[in-house]
Design a protein around this motif. Sequence first.
Motif, PDB file in Angstrom:
ATOM      1  N   ASN A  79       0.828  -1.207   0.000  1.00  0.00           N
ATOM      2  CA  ASN A  79       0.000   0.000   0.000  1.00  0.00           C
ATOM      3  C   ASN A  79       0.863   1.257   0.000  1.00  0.00           C
ATOM      4  N   TYR A  80       1.935   1.265   0.789  1.00  0.00           N
ATOM      5  CA  TYR A  80       2.819   2.442   0.854  1.00  0.00           C
ATOM      6  C   TYR A  80       3.509   2.684  -0.485  1.00  0.00           C
ATOM      7  N   GLN A  81       4.031   1.619  -1.081  1.00  0.00           N
ATOM      8  CA  GLN A  81       4.771   1.811  -2.337  1.00  0.00           C
ATOM      9  C   GLN A  81       3.851   2.216  -3.488  1.00  0.00           C
ATOM     10  N   GLU A  82       2.638   1.684  -3.498  1.00  0.00           N
ATOM     11  CA  GLU A  82       1.718   2.021  -4.592  1.00  0.00           C
ATOM     12  C   GLU A  82       1.144   3.432  -4.440  1.00  0.00           C
ATOM     13  N   LYS A  83       0.777   3.809  -3.209  1.00  0.00           N
ATOM     14  CA  LYS A  83       0.083   5.082  -3.011  1.00  0.00           C
ATOM     15  C   LYS A  83       1.020   6.250  -2.741  1.00  0.00           C
ATOM     16  N   VAL A  84       2.139   6.009  -2.070  1.00  0.00           N
ATOM     17  CA  VAL A  84       3.051   7.093  -1.718  1.00  0.00           C
ATOM     18  C   VAL A  84       4.211   7.189  -2.702  1.00  0.00           C
ATOM     19  N   LEU A  85       4.863   6.051  -2.965  1.00  0.00           N
ATOM     20  CA  LEU A  85       5.997   6.067  -3.887  1.00  0.00           C
ATOM     21  C   LEU A  85       5.568   6.003  -5.351  1.00  0.00           C
ATOM     22  N   LYS A  86       4.260   5.753  -5.586  1.00  0.00           N
ATOM     23  CA  LYS A  86       3.701   5.704  -6.938  1.00  0.00           C
ATOM     24  C   LYS A  86       4.393   4.630  -7.794  1.00  0.00           C
ATOM     25  N   ILE A  87       4.620   3.479  -7.197  1.00  0.00           N
ATOM     26  CA  ILE A  87       5.222   2.352  -7.909  1.00  0.00           C
ATOM     27  C   ILE A  87       4.115   1.431  -8.423  1.00  0.00           C
ATOM     28  N   ARG A  88       4.296   0.953  -9.633  1.00  0.00           N
ATOM     29  CA  ARG A  88       3.298   0.045 -10.218  1.00  0.00           C
ATOM     30  C   ARG A  88       3.212  -1.221  -9.379  1.00  0.00           C
ATOM     31  N   PRO A  89       2.010  -1.805  -9.218  1.00  0.00           N
ATOM     32  CA  PRO A  89       1.853  -3.011  -8.386  1.00  0.00           C
ATOM     33  C   PRO A  89       2.808  -4.133  -8.758  1.00  0.00           C
ATOM     34  N   ASP A  90       3.085  -4.303 -10.048  1.00  0.00           N
ATOM     35  CA  ASP A  90       3.974  -5.382 -10.472  1.00  0.00           C
ATOM     36  C   ASP A  90       5.428  -5.121 -10.104  1.00  0.00           C
ATOM     37  N   ASP A  91       5.775  -3.861  -9.778  1.00  0.00           N
ATOM     38  CA  ASP A  91       7.160  -3.509  -9.463  1.00  0.00           C
ATOM     39  C   ASP A  91       7.413  -3.357  -7.970  1.00  0.00           C
ATOM     40  N   VAL A  92       6.406  -3.612  -7.156  1.00  0.00           N
ATOM     41  CA  VAL A  92       6.563  -3.502  -5.707  1.00  0.00           C
ATOM     42  C   VAL A  92       7.498  -4.601  -5.210  1.00  0.00           C
ATOM     43  N   LYS A  93       8.502  -4.216  -4.408  1.00  0.00           N
ATOM     44  CA  LYS A  93       9.447  -5.176  -3.840  1.00  0.00           C
ATOM     45  C   LYS A  93      10.039  -4.583  -2.570  1.00  0.00           C
TER      46      LYS A  93
END
Length: 272
Positions: free
Chosen positions: A203-217
């Motif tokens: 949730n943090y990476q998608e909403k705050v860092l604006k990272i695509r769901p497939d690139d979350v790590k």
Amino acid sequence: MKDPKCVELDLAVYKWYTQERACGVEVRGMELAASAAKLTAHIGIEFKANDGWLWRFHRRHGIRNLAVTGEAESADAEMIEPLRDELMKIINDEDLSMSQIYNVDETGMMWQALPRNTQAGMHEKKVKGKKVSKERLSVLCGRNASGTHRLKLTVVGKAAKPRALKDIMDKLPVPYYNSSKAWFNSHIFTDYFQHHLVPELKNYQEKVLKIRPDDVKALILLDNAPAHPSSDVLKSADRKIKVMFLPKNTTSLIQPMDQGVISAFKRIYLHK
């Protein structure tokens, strides 16, 4: 300060003291006096190391009495450099940012312990205390290396539904678990990892860092506590969020949460 009556003895005792402390040995006043007695016999003089001599010896050499704290003396510093190299390799190979590297750690809290000092009048010679409560909780703290994401605390208590909270268990601001001794165990930690930590990181990476769901790590640094399952268990379904364990006997030196984060959290709690 006046010079000691026997300069040779004074220097010999101080040399013995510095050698012992360099090896990590804890030296008390009685050991200093015993050393002086042995060295006196070796030098061939008559001397008795009394309390007055010990006080003056402390003053001459700037020695004071301190409580022994922490576990840094047991740490294996030789393991730190290989760990740093391995960590940097993982960061470069997987192209991780500092915001994607985390550390989490558990701590015990005597949550009912009262302050140990109070304001007293000049006429009061002493203040009577009360028995310190041993009621404890375990709390898990964590955040990322960039300092931009502070993880939600996770709490483990003894009761499944504490009486004061039984009607609001589904509205608590933190994940809550229970065990017989209010400790984390492998079952609790696995459930926390899969159902709270992984979703919170995504949730943090998608909403705050604006990272695509497939690139979350993410890479999560853990100590080797018995409550932590193996790295095969602690990974997300897509294997992009995983853990790395710190070597044994190094956490007091290099674990980020042990570098003042947890102690600051406890001080703030006590203040409030």
